[in-house]
Enzyme design. Structure first.
Site, PDB file in Angstrom:
ATOM      1  N   HIS A   1      20.778  37.012  17.908  1.00 55.24           N
ATOM      2  CA  HIS A   1      21.635  37.515  16.823  1.00 55.24           C
ATOM      3  C   HIS A   1      20.868  38.407  15.833  1.00 55.24           C
ATOM      4  O   HIS A   1      21.352  39.463  15.436  1.00 55.24           O
ATOM      5  CB  HIS A   1      22.287  36.329  16.088  1.00 55.24           C
ATOM      6  CG  HIS A   1      23.583  36.665  15.440  1.00 55.24           C
ATOM      7  ND1 HIS A   1      24.601  35.773  15.314  1.00 55.24           N
ATOM      8  CD2 HIS A   1      24.038  37.800  14.869  1.00 55.24           C
ATOM      9  CE1 HIS A   1      25.621  36.345  14.702  1.00 55.24           C
ATOM     10  NE2 HIS A   1      25.296  37.579  14.419  1.00 55.24           N
TER      11      HIS A   1
ATOM     12  N   TYR B   1      29.400  32.013  14.352  1.00 56.97           N
ATOM     13  CA  TYR B   1      30.805  32.176  13.948  1.00 56.97           C
ATOM     14  C   TYR B   1      31.580  30.852  14.007  1.00 56.97           C
ATOM     15  O   TYR B   1      32.699  30.760  13.488  1.00 56.97           O
ATOM     16  CB  TYR B   1      31.534  33.201  14.840  1.00 56.97           C
ATOM     17  CG  TYR B   1      30.911  34.573  14.890  1.00 56.97           C
ATOM     18  CD1 TYR B   1      29.906  34.959  14.011  1.00 56.97           C
ATOM     19  CD2 TYR B   1      31.335  35.504  15.837  1.00 56.97           C
ATOM     20  CE1 TYR B   1      29.333  36.209  14.079  1.00 56.97           C
ATOM     21  CE2 TYR B   1      30.769  36.769  15.903  1.00 56.97           C
ATOM     22  CZ  TYR B   1      29.761  37.113  15.030  1.00 56.97           C
ATOM     23  OH  TYR B   1      29.202  38.360  15.119  1.00 56.97           O
TER      24      TYR B   1
END
Ligand code: NAD
Length: 282
Positions: free
Chosen positions: A111, A53
């Protein structure tokens, strides 16, 4: 019960807020700190970021500026595909901790599953937990088969699997598997990234409950016993999403939300990411 004191107990004994705040795609500095401030004031204590992010430093700064006691916050970050592997995982977590201005994260997640480095990344996770750089370890976007494969070499199993769950992607079989294996499901894009809020069935149910569609959906997650991490940058919506502890959905109302399922993903099919080794093309 309210958002701040609503805690789940993980298989490793640690406690985690059931409801958290997601920060994906919040990349504007000012908007980021305003959103974290609004979330903190509305009672959110879990903050979900990721290396991918590129806003870990904003989260570290925002929490630092709020002068929030570290022990009262729950910080999750995720190792990106590019940083998987034993050494890369360790080095990159240390860089993430610097950005987050903390000595440890509460929850570290892989992730996405990828077919290379599959076991080495997890071995690093187990060692990072032993060293105290993360309190709990888990995965994200793992299917049943990835969890079972991991279990063939893992010494400790993931305590959380963060996966896409919304009324359009309810994933009931995987949720059942998690329950049977003492893994907490954490729902990402719990609101279907905002794209399911006009669904006529959900709109009608929300009208009968005199609540917003977002609140009805989040209450459905709450009653399903999964953790969920909605994102918003609007203070009123951030507060609205936290105000779900003073009403209930009946069994038949839960079934109405269940009936909206379309097995529709907003993101990648995990099996493809596993094969290609990254979230291509993002
Ligand atoms: P979400 O389902 O939380 O939807 C967010 C969007 O819904 C907002 O941008 C806004 O448009 C809308 N919204 C939110 N509250 C609303 C309200 N009360 N009224 C009207 N509209 C509202 O989607 P998300 O951001 O994709 O997911 C939440 C978090 O999950 C992310 O921020 C991130 O932290 C995490 N996530 C993880 C993964 C992963 O691979 N592990 C992938 C995606 C997201």
């Amino acid at each position: 019960m309210n958002i701040s004191d609503n805690l789940l107990t993980l298989a490793d004994g640690n406690k985690m807020p059931q409801q958290g705040f997601g920060v994906y795609k919040i990349t504007n500095h000012q908007e980021f700190s305003d959103s974290i401030k609004a979330a903190w004031e509305s009672g959110y204590r879990l903050f979900d970021t990721a290396q991918m992010y590129e806003n870990e430093q904003f989260l570290g700064e925002a929490l630092h500026n709020l002068q929030v006691p570290r022990a009262k916050t729950f910080i999750t970050t995720k190792i990106s595909e590019a940083n998987q592997g034993y050494n890369n995982t360790i080095v990159s977590l240390k860089a993430s901790l610097t950005k987050l201005q903390t000595d440890y994260v509460d929850l570290l997640l892989i992730h996405w599953p990828i077919n290379t480095e599959f076991f080495d990344t997890w071995r690093a996770f187990e060692d990072l937990k032993k060293e105290g750089l993360t309190k709990s370890i888990g995965v994200s976007n793992y299917g049943m088969v990835h969890l079972q494969y991991l279990a063939t070499q893992a010494h400790e199993l993931p305590v959380v699997n963060q996966i896409e769950v919304s009324p359009y992607m309810s994933q009931k079989p995987l949720l059942k598997f998690h329950q049977e294996h003492n893994i907490v499901t954490q729902a990402w894009s719990p609101l279907g990234r905002g794209k399911i809020l006009n669904d006529p069935v959900l709109v009608e149910l929300a009208q009968t409950k005199k609540r917003s569609v977002a609140q009805v959906i989040l209450r459905w997650h709450l009653q399903n016993g999964v953790s969920f991490i909605p994102k918003s940058t609007h203070a009123t919506r951030i507060a609205e999403n936290a105000a779900i502890y003073d009403f209930e959905l009946s069994k038949s109302e839960m079934a109405i939300v269940d009936s909206a399922n379309k097995n529709h993903r907003v993101s990648k099919e995990p099996e493809l990411v596993y094969e290609f080794g990254e979230q291509y093309p993002y």
